[in-house]
Design an enzyme around this catalytic site. Structure first.
Site, PDB file in Angstrom:
ATOM      1  CE  LYS A 132      -6.365  -2.380  -1.358  1.00 38.46           C
ATOM      2  NZ  LYS A 132      -6.596  -2.252  -2.807  1.00 38.46           N
ATOM      3  CG  ASP A 172      -3.017  -2.162  -3.245  1.00 39.47           C
ATOM      4  OD1 ASP A 172      -3.910  -1.870  -4.054  1.00 39.47           O
ATOM      5  OD2 ASP A 172      -2.341  -1.280  -2.660  1.00 39.47           O
TER       6      ASP A 172
HETATM    7  P1  NDP Z   1       3.603  -2.138  -6.718  1.00 44.57           P
HETATM    8  O1  NDP Z   1       4.062  -2.411  -5.341  1.00 44.57           O
HETATM    9  O2  NDP Z   1       3.766  -3.166  -7.775  1.00 44.57           O
HETATM   10  O3  NDP Z   1       4.279  -0.791  -7.252  1.00 44.57           O
HETATM   11  C1  NDP Z   1       4.123   0.394  -6.571  1.00 44.57           C
HETATM   12  C2  NDP Z   1       4.960   1.464  -7.260  1.00 44.57           C
HETATM   13  O4  NDP Z   1       4.609   2.740  -6.711  1.00 44.57           O
HETATM   14  C3  NDP Z   1       6.449   1.300  -7.023  1.00 44.57           C
HETATM   15  O5  NDP Z   1       7.143   1.796  -8.123  1.00 44.57           O
HETATM   16  C4  NDP Z   1       6.674   2.144  -5.784  1.00 44.57           C
HETATM   17  O6  NDP Z   1       7.995   2.625  -5.637  1.00 44.57           O
HETATM   18  C5  NDP Z   1       5.730   3.303  -6.023  1.00 44.57           C
HETATM   19  N1  NDP Z   1       5.297   3.836  -4.725  1.00 44.57           N
HETATM   20  C6  NDP Z   1       4.564   3.200  -3.786  1.00 44.57           C
HETATM   21  N2  NDP Z   1       4.381   3.961  -2.710  1.00 44.57           N
HETATM   22  C7  NDP Z   1       5.022   5.106  -2.994  1.00 44.57           C
HETATM   23  C8  NDP Z   1       5.198   6.293  -2.275  1.00 44.57           C
HETATM   24  N3  NDP Z   1       4.662   6.466  -1.045  1.00 44.57           N
HETATM   25  N4  NDP Z   1       5.911   7.298  -2.872  1.00 44.57           N
HETATM   26  C9  NDP Z   1       6.452   7.128  -4.111  1.00 44.57           C
HETATM   27  N5  NDP Z   1       6.309   6.008  -4.826  1.00 44.57           N
HETATM   28  C10 NDP Z   1       5.611   5.022  -4.278  1.00 44.57           C
HETATM   29  O7  NDP Z   1       2.057  -1.724  -6.569  1.00 44.57           O
HETATM   30  P2  NDP Z   1       0.918  -1.708  -7.695  1.00 44.57           P
HETATM   31  O8  NDP Z   1       1.489  -1.341  -9.007  1.00 44.57           O
HETATM   32  O9  NDP Z   1       0.140  -2.953  -7.564  1.00 44.57           O
HETATM   33  O10 NDP Z   1      -0.030  -0.526  -7.151  1.00 44.57           O
HETATM   34  C11 NDP Z   1       0.127   0.834  -7.572  1.00 44.57           C
HETATM   35  C12 NDP Z   1      -1.152   1.595  -7.309  1.00 44.57           C
HETATM   36  O11 NDP Z   1      -2.224   0.983  -8.051  1.00 44.57           O
HETATM   37  C13 NDP Z   1      -1.648   1.599  -5.861  1.00 44.57           C
HETATM   38  O12 NDP Z   1      -2.308   2.828  -5.611  1.00 44.57           O
HETATM   39  C14 NDP Z   1      -2.664   0.477  -5.822  1.00 44.57           C
HETATM   40  O13 NDP Z   1      -3.604   0.652  -4.780  1.00 44.57           O
HETATM   41  C15 NDP Z   1      -3.309   0.668  -7.186  1.00 44.57           C
HETATM   42  N6  NDP Z   1      -4.016  -0.482  -7.732  1.00 44.57           N
HETATM   43  C16 NDP Z   1      -3.405  -1.703  -7.854  1.00 44.57           C
HETATM   44  C17 NDP Z   1      -4.099  -2.755  -8.414  1.00 44.57           C
HETATM   45  C18 NDP Z   1      -3.453  -4.080  -8.649  1.00 44.57           C
HETATM   46  O14 NDP Z   1      -4.105  -4.942  -9.237  1.00 44.57           O
HETATM   47  N7  NDP Z   1      -2.222  -4.310  -8.248  1.00 44.57           N
HETATM   48  C19 NDP Z   1      -5.509  -2.625  -8.823  1.00 44.57           C
HETATM   49  C20 NDP Z   1      -6.031  -1.276  -8.735  1.00 44.57           C
HETATM   50  C21 NDP Z   1      -5.300  -0.268  -8.185  1.00 44.57           C
HETATM   51  P3  NDP Z   1       8.916   2.067  -4.449  1.00 44.57           P
HETATM   52  O15 NDP Z   1       9.216   0.648  -4.826  1.00 44.57           O
HETATM   53  O16 NDP Z   1      10.106   2.958  -4.434  1.00 44.57           O
HETATM   54  O17 NDP Z   1       8.101   2.160  -3.182  1.00 44.57           O
HETATM   55  O1  2IT Z   2      -7.222  -1.666  -5.687  1.00 45.83           O
HETATM   56  C1  2IT Z   2      -7.562  -2.727  -6.263  1.00 45.83           C
HETATM   57  O2  2IT Z   2      -8.591  -2.800  -6.950  1.00 45.83           O
HETATM   58  C2  2IT Z   2      -6.680  -3.883  -6.134  1.00 45.83           C
HETATM   59  N1  2IT Z   2      -5.625  -3.772  -5.514  1.00 45.83           N
HETATM   60  C3  2IT Z   2      -7.071  -5.198  -6.745  1.00 45.83           C
HETATM   61  C4  2IT Z   2      -8.063  -5.921  -5.872  1.00 45.83           C
HETATM   62  C5  2IT Z   2      -8.384  -7.338  -6.278  1.00 45.83           C
HETATM   63  O3  2IT Z   2      -9.096  -7.973  -5.483  1.00 45.83           O
HETATM   64  O4  2IT Z   2      -7.965  -7.808  -7.334  1.00 45.83           O
END
Ligand code: NDP
Ligand code: 2IT
Length: 452
Positions: A132, A172
């Site tokens: 990561k 992420d």
């Molecule tokens: P994005 O940046 O697309 O979206 C994140 C969302 O979460 C936004 O709405 C953001 O709001 C909110 N957010 C982030 N940090 C905070 C905080 N500290 N407090 C309140 N709201 C918060 O990220 P993703 O959708 O890609 O990721 C979301 C979660 O999913 C994370 O935990 C990530 O690790 C996990 N994840 C992502 C994957 C992927 O493929 N993208 C795969 C597996 C897991 P704001 O804009 O106001 O900060």
């Molecule tokens: O938390 C996760 O699994 C991710 N942000 C996606 C990682 C990836 O390599 O697609």
């Protein structure tokens, strides 16, 4: 023969040592506790895993890189951010895991995410190690040009450490298609190589896999559906709470709606929206993906069915299902108690470690089906691995084919976690099932490859 209680004592000592050796990294401690606390039965049953040094090696990253990221804003002012890449474990394949750009990023956060990623990636069965990275850079309010300059500076250092056979980053929080584009461009320029498999989440026209943007959210809904099926239920007509409004949340809402559920919330760091008619995805995508705006704009434009609650917790809305999809520790014990009081049936983690340990305990005790992130949100990294496979073969699959593979993978992960939990006397406990099943795959590979 080691007993479970002797094993537990040894693991407790190791956890204390982890806290001493990694001071001020509470998220990493939390992730290590969550995994190690469930491993006693497998270490007691399989003496080869209790070999001195195996778990100790697993909790120590193979390599950790920290670097300076200087960049200039549109006014010419210089900013200095910190970049990280933690290459945690490569026993099963090249390090694989996302990059997070958020002001809260520090080494402990990246280590917790990298540690989780080891087991998650093992559960996919696809031959990817765990890693990561990210930066404390905050993309909110920055122009495209600023984000581009930041990404170029970040990659100017990161390129030394990554490669299609070495380490393959992706998105992420704060890193989506736009950022992956800028990062890939700079990598290609510096290395003078078209090395598509060095990053995943690329655009569909230049090496990206169809369904990768959707994969995490879709996969989590498929995992929730599998947990419900186990209990003789399905998604049809279930009211669902989704937190966040980014990549994972948006495609969670899309799949829930497609399968007949009614997702009524979304949120960001300013507050949450509740929409009795169900979230209008076109409007949410317009505000979040096109305008990069805040969720209150959704309530303003949606009309009377929706309202915005500034600062509130999305978990106070009564519903059948909860799919936390924002960030770590966003669902605490109080929130879990409210969910239980409101009759929640299943909680499935789209985000990484969104539920605090006390909340997990409370939900499981109340008989709520609980899908831990390392199983439930593995669809994203799984389709990343499928993107790597397509890149390697210089081909691209149809959306239907990728989605079919994703469905198989999520159902397999569900079955593996479910059966492993039963095998270790913890029926219905997906946390134990996911941790032990992921651990077995990594541990077998580490043992076979010697002390390295
Ligand atoms: P994005 O940046 O697309 O979206 C994140 C969302 O979460 C936004 O709405 C953001 O709001 C909110 N957010 C982030 N940090 C905070 C905080 N500290 N407090 C309140 N709201 C918060 O990220 P993703 O959708 O890609 O990721 C979301 C979660 O999913 C994370 O935990 C990530 O690790 C996990 N994840 C992502 C994957 C992927 O493929 N993208 C795969 C597996 C897991 P704001 O804009 O106001 O900060
Ligand atoms: O938390 C996760 O699994 C991710 N942000 C996606 C990682 C990836 O390599 O697609």
């Amino acid at each position: 023969m080691t007993t479970r209680s002797e094993t537990r004592t040894a693991l407790d000592h190791l956890l204390t040592e982890i806290e001493h050796r990694n001071p001020a990294q509470p998220e990493f401690h939390q992730a290590a506790h969550e995994v190690l606390e469930t491993l006693a039965p497998v270490l007691a049953a399989r003496p080869e895993y209790a070999e001195p040094g195996l778990v100790e090696r697993l909790v120590e990253p193979e390599r950790q890189v920290i670097f300076r990221v200087p960049w200039q804003d549109d006014q010419g002012r210089v900013h200095v951010n910190r970049g990280f890449r933690v290459e945690f474990n490569s026993a099963l394949g090249p390090y694989k895991g996302g990059l997070r750009f958020h002001p809260s990023v520090n080494l402990g956060v990246i280590k917790f995410l990298g540690f989780e990623q080891i087991f998650k990636n093992a559960l996919t069965g696809l031959g990817i190690g765990g890693g990561k990275g990210g930066s404390d850079f905050d993309p909110h309010g920055r122009s495209d040009a600023e984000v581009m300059r930041f990404c170029q500076s970040f990659m100017t250092e990161l390129h030394r450490h990554i490669g299609e056979h070495t380490d393959v980053p992706a998105g992420d929080i704060g890193v989506g298609g736009r950022e992956i584009g800028y990062l890939f461009g700079q990598y290609r320029r510096i290395t003078n190589r078209w090395e598509a498999g060095v990053l995943t989440g690329k655009g569909a026209g230049w090496g990206g896999s169809l369904i990768r943007p959707e994969a995490t959210g879709y996969g989590n809904v498929l995992f929730a559906a599998a947990m419900l099926r186990e209990r003789g239920e399905d998604l049809e007509g279930q009211t669902a709470l989704v937190s966040g409004s980014g990549n994972v949340a948006i495609y969670t809402i899309e799949k829930l709606t497609a399968l007949g559920a009614n997702p009524v919330t979304c949120s960001d760091s300013s507050g949450y929206v509740v929409d009795e008619k169900g979230i209008d995805l076109d409007l949410l995508k317009q505000i979040k993906e096109v305008e990069r705006g805040r969720v209150d704009a959704y309530a303003e434009r949606r009309g009377s069915s929706a309202r915005f609650v500034p600062g509130g917790s999305v978990w106070e809305v009564p519903a059948d299902l909860a799919l936390p999809s924002a960030t770590q520790n966003e669902l605490d014990e109080n929130a879990a108690a409210t969910l239980v009081r409101n009759g929640v049936k299943a909680v499935s983690e789209g985000a990484n470690m969104p539920t605090t340990p006390e909340a997990v305990h409370l939900l499981q005790k109340a008989g709520v089906a609980f899908g831990p992130g390392k199983a439930a949100n593995a669809g994203g990294v799984a389709v990343s691995a499928l993107e790597m496979a397509q890149n390697h073969a210089r081909t691209s699959w149809t959306a239907a084919r990728v989605e079919e593979e994703l469905t198989h993978i999520m159902n397999d992960i569900h079955t593996t976690c479910h059966e492993t939990a039963e095998r270790y006397d913890a029926p219905g406990d997906y946390v134990t099932g996911a941790n032990i099943a992921g651990f077995e795959r990594v541990a077998d590979a580490m043992l076979a490859q010697g002390v390295i």
